[in-house]
Design a protein around this motif. Structure first.
Motif, PDB file in Angstrom:
ATOM      1  N   MET A   1       0.843  -1.185   0.000  1.00 24.34           N
ATOM      2  CA  MET A   1       0.000   0.000   0.000  1.00 24.34           C
ATOM      3  C   MET A   1       0.883   1.242   0.000  1.00 24.34           C
ATOM      4  SD  MET A   1      -3.102   0.772   2.571  1.00 24.34           S
ATOM      5  CE  MET A   1      -4.278   1.976   2.124  1.00 24.34           C
ATOM      6  N   ILE A   2       0.577   2.191  -0.872  1.00 29.28           N
ATOM      7  CA  ILE A   2       1.457   3.346  -1.001  1.00 29.28           C
ATOM      8  C   ILE A   2       1.302   4.355   0.119  1.00 29.28           C
ATOM      9  CG2 ILE A   2       1.620   3.148  -3.488  1.00 29.28           C
ATOM     10  CD1 ILE A   2      -0.337   5.430  -3.711  1.00 29.28           C
ATOM     11  N   PRO A 100      -5.371   1.205 -12.377  1.00 34.15           N
ATOM     12  CA  PRO A 100      -6.192   0.315 -11.533  1.00 34.15           C
ATOM     13  C   PRO A 100      -5.465  -0.295 -10.346  1.00 34.15           C
ATOM     14  CG  PRO A 100      -6.682  -0.077 -13.837  1.00 34.15           C
ATOM     15  CD  PRO A 100      -5.510   0.881 -13.801  1.00 34.15           C
ATOM     16  N   GLU A 101      -4.223  -0.675 -10.504  1.00 33.01           N
ATOM     17  CA  GLU A 101      -3.500  -1.330  -9.408  1.00 33.01           C
ATOM     18  C   GLU A 101      -3.147  -0.374  -8.264  1.00 33.01           C
ATOM     19  OE1 GLU A 101      -0.389  -0.782 -12.793  1.00 33.01           O
ATOM     20  OE2 GLU A 101      -2.558  -1.060 -12.620  1.00 33.01           O
ATOM     21  N   TYR A 102      -3.364   0.937  -8.468  1.00 32.19           N
ATOM     22  CA  TYR A 102      -3.067   1.919  -7.417  1.00 32.19           C
ATOM     23  C   TYR A 102      -4.315   2.601  -6.867  1.00 32.19           C
ATOM     24  CZ  TYR A 102       1.679   1.095  -8.833  1.00 32.19           C
ATOM     25  OH  TYR A 102       2.865   0.484  -9.121  1.00 32.19           O
ATOM     26  N   ARG A 103      -5.482   2.106  -7.239  1.00 28.96           N
ATOM     27  CA  ARG A 103      -6.722   2.680  -6.714  1.00 28.96           C
ATOM     28  C   ARG A 103      -6.932   2.260  -5.268  1.00 28.96           C
ATOM     29  NH1 ARG A 103     -10.191   1.165 -11.943  1.00 28.96           N
ATOM     30  NH2 ARG A 103      -9.190   2.625 -13.365  1.00 28.96           N
ATOM     31  N   ARG A 104      -7.767   3.025  -4.591  1.00 33.12           N
ATOM     32  CA  ARG A 104      -8.099   2.782  -3.178  1.00 33.12           C
ATOM     33  C   ARG A 104      -6.862   2.879  -2.282  1.00 33.12           C
ATOM     34  NH1 ARG A 104     -11.438   0.428  -6.319  1.00 33.12           N
ATOM     35  NH2 ARG A 104     -10.381  -1.498  -6.769  1.00 33.12           N
ATOM     36  N   VAL A 107      -4.452   7.901  -4.106  1.00 32.96           N
ATOM     37  CA  VAL A 107      -3.923   8.649  -5.253  1.00 32.96           C
ATOM     38  C   VAL A 107      -4.981   9.598  -5.809  1.00 32.96           C
ATOM     39  CG1 VAL A 107      -2.952   8.474  -7.581  1.00 32.96           C
ATOM     40  CG2 VAL A 107      -2.283   6.813  -5.819  1.00 32.96           C
ATOM     41  N   GLY A 108      -6.176   9.076  -6.092  1.00 31.80           N
ATOM     42  CA  GLY A 108      -7.245   9.910  -6.635  1.00 31.80           C
ATOM     43  C   GLY A 108      -7.628  11.030  -5.694  1.00 31.80           C
ATOM     44  N   GLU A 109      -7.745  10.712  -4.416  1.00 28.38           N
ATOM     45  CA  GLU A 109      -8.094  11.727  -3.427  1.00 28.38           C
ATOM     46  C   GLU A 109      -7.022  12.812  -3.364  1.00 28.38           C
ATOM     47  OE1 GLU A 109      -9.377  12.142   1.264  1.00 28.38           O
ATOM     48  OE2 GLU A 109      -9.247  10.144   0.364  1.00 28.38           O
ATOM     49  N   ALA A 110      -5.758  12.413  -3.427  1.00 33.11           N
ATOM     50  CA  ALA A 110      -4.665  13.396  -3.411  1.00 33.11           C
ATOM     51  C   ALA A 110      -4.749  14.311  -4.634  1.00 33.11           C
ATOM     52  CB  ALA A 110      -3.315  12.690  -3.358  1.00 33.11           C
ATOM     53  N   LEU A 111      -5.081  13.755  -5.789  1.00 32.92           N
ATOM     54  CA  LEU A 111      -5.207  14.565  -7.002  1.00 32.92           C
ATOM     55  C   LEU A 111      -6.391  15.523  -6.901  1.00 32.92           C
ATOM     56  CD1 LEU A 111      -4.297  11.840  -9.627  1.00 32.92           C
ATOM     57  CD2 LEU A 111      -3.081  14.019  -9.304  1.00 32.92           C
ATOM     58  N   VAL A 112      -7.528  15.055  -6.388  1.00 26.53           N
ATOM     59  CA  VAL A 112      -8.692  15.932  -6.216  1.00 26.53           C
ATOM     60  C   VAL A 112      -8.350  17.044  -5.224  1.00 26.53           C
ATOM     61  CG1 VAL A 112     -11.070  16.093  -5.348  1.00 26.53           C
ATOM     62  CG2 VAL A 112     -10.416  14.206  -6.870  1.00 26.53           C
ATOM     63  N   ASN A 113      -7.747  16.701  -4.107  1.00 24.71           N
ATOM     64  CA  ASN A 113      -7.369  17.712  -3.117  1.00 24.71           C
ATOM     65  C   ASN A 113      -6.399  18.734  -3.710  1.00 24.71           C
ATOM     66  OD1 ASN A 113      -8.982  16.634  -1.105  1.00 24.71           O
ATOM     67  ND2 ASN A 113      -7.340  15.374  -0.263  1.00 24.71           N
ATOM     68  N   HIS A 114      -5.509  18.260  -4.571  1.00 21.48           N
ATOM     69  CA  HIS A 114      -4.566  19.162  -5.217  1.00 21.48           C
ATOM     70  C   HIS A 114      -5.312  20.159  -6.105  1.00 21.48           C
ATOM     71  CE1 HIS A 114      -0.605  20.385  -6.652  1.00 21.48           C
ATOM     72  NE2 HIS A 114      -1.178  20.494  -7.836  1.00 21.48           N
ATOM     73  N   VAL A 115      -6.279  19.666  -6.863  1.00 21.71           N
ATOM     74  CA  VAL A 115      -7.065  20.540  -7.734  1.00 21.71           C
ATOM     75  C   VAL A 115      -7.858  21.548  -6.902  1.00 21.71           C
ATOM     76  CG1 VAL A 115      -9.070  20.566  -9.284  1.00 21.71           C
ATOM     77  CG2 VAL A 115      -7.158  19.041  -9.750  1.00 21.71           C
TER      78      VAL A 115
END
Length: 172
Positions: A1-2, A100-104, A107-115
């Motif tokens: 997990m990242i 797909p292998e990095y979802r959940r 990563v997506g949340e970090a990108l949304v927060n960045h925007v």
């Protein structure tokens, strides 16, 4: 997990330049293949679906003034997002894509927060996104991030209805 202890120091979200267009097109295409499969989207019924993203699309986005951000972990691109500011106070969150292998894993949340933070620097009051209306998991995820459901629209050229969602970020 990242998101494990100490990994955040290896994570970086950077603004992309047009010379990253090939990498961005690859990320978008690979990240959306499973969505196309899940919703029976193919080139014949929706040639503009992100799973068919090309270098030319991304270059065209840059030419229209969209800005891209890439999420990297130890120098490897895992996801991206585009920010479009079509009129004062409003921004679109476009092409959010995570392999797909990095979802959940945040990563997506970090990108949304960045925007959202980036939008704050540009006096944005509302960030909007359009999703496949029947993509209930994605809708629930955006709701968890604070987005609210808006109109659902049917477009004759699309094999699905589009659900608009928005996040008010202030800056009145």
């Amino acid at each position: 997990m990242i998101n494990g202890f100490g990994i955040r120091k290896y994570m970086k979200i950077e603004i992309a330049a047009v010379d990253h267009a090939n990498e961005i097109a690859r990320l978008i295409s690979l990240s959306n293949k499973d969505v196309a499969e899940e919703f029976a989207i193919d080139f014949d019924n929706n040639p503009k679906h992100p799973s068919f993203c090309t270098l030319d699309w991304v270059i065209s986005d840059f030419e229209r003034g969209e800005e891209y951000f890439i999420y990297k972990l130890k120098g490897v691109a895992l996801g991206c997002v585009a920010f479009e500011n079509p009129r004062p106070g409003v921004a679109y969150l476009n092409r959010l894509s995570v392999l797909p292998e990095y979802r959940r894993q945040g990563v997506g949340e970090a990108l949304v927060n960045h925007v959202v933070k980036y939008g704050d620097t540009k006096s944005i009051q509302r960030i909007s996104v359009g999703i496949i209306a029947k993509h209930t998991k994605l809708k629930a995820w955006y709701i968890k991030l604070g987005f609210v459901e808006g109109a659902i629209k049917e477009f004759p050229h699309l094999p699905f209805d589009v659900q608009y969602m928005s996040l008010d970020i202030g800056n009145d």
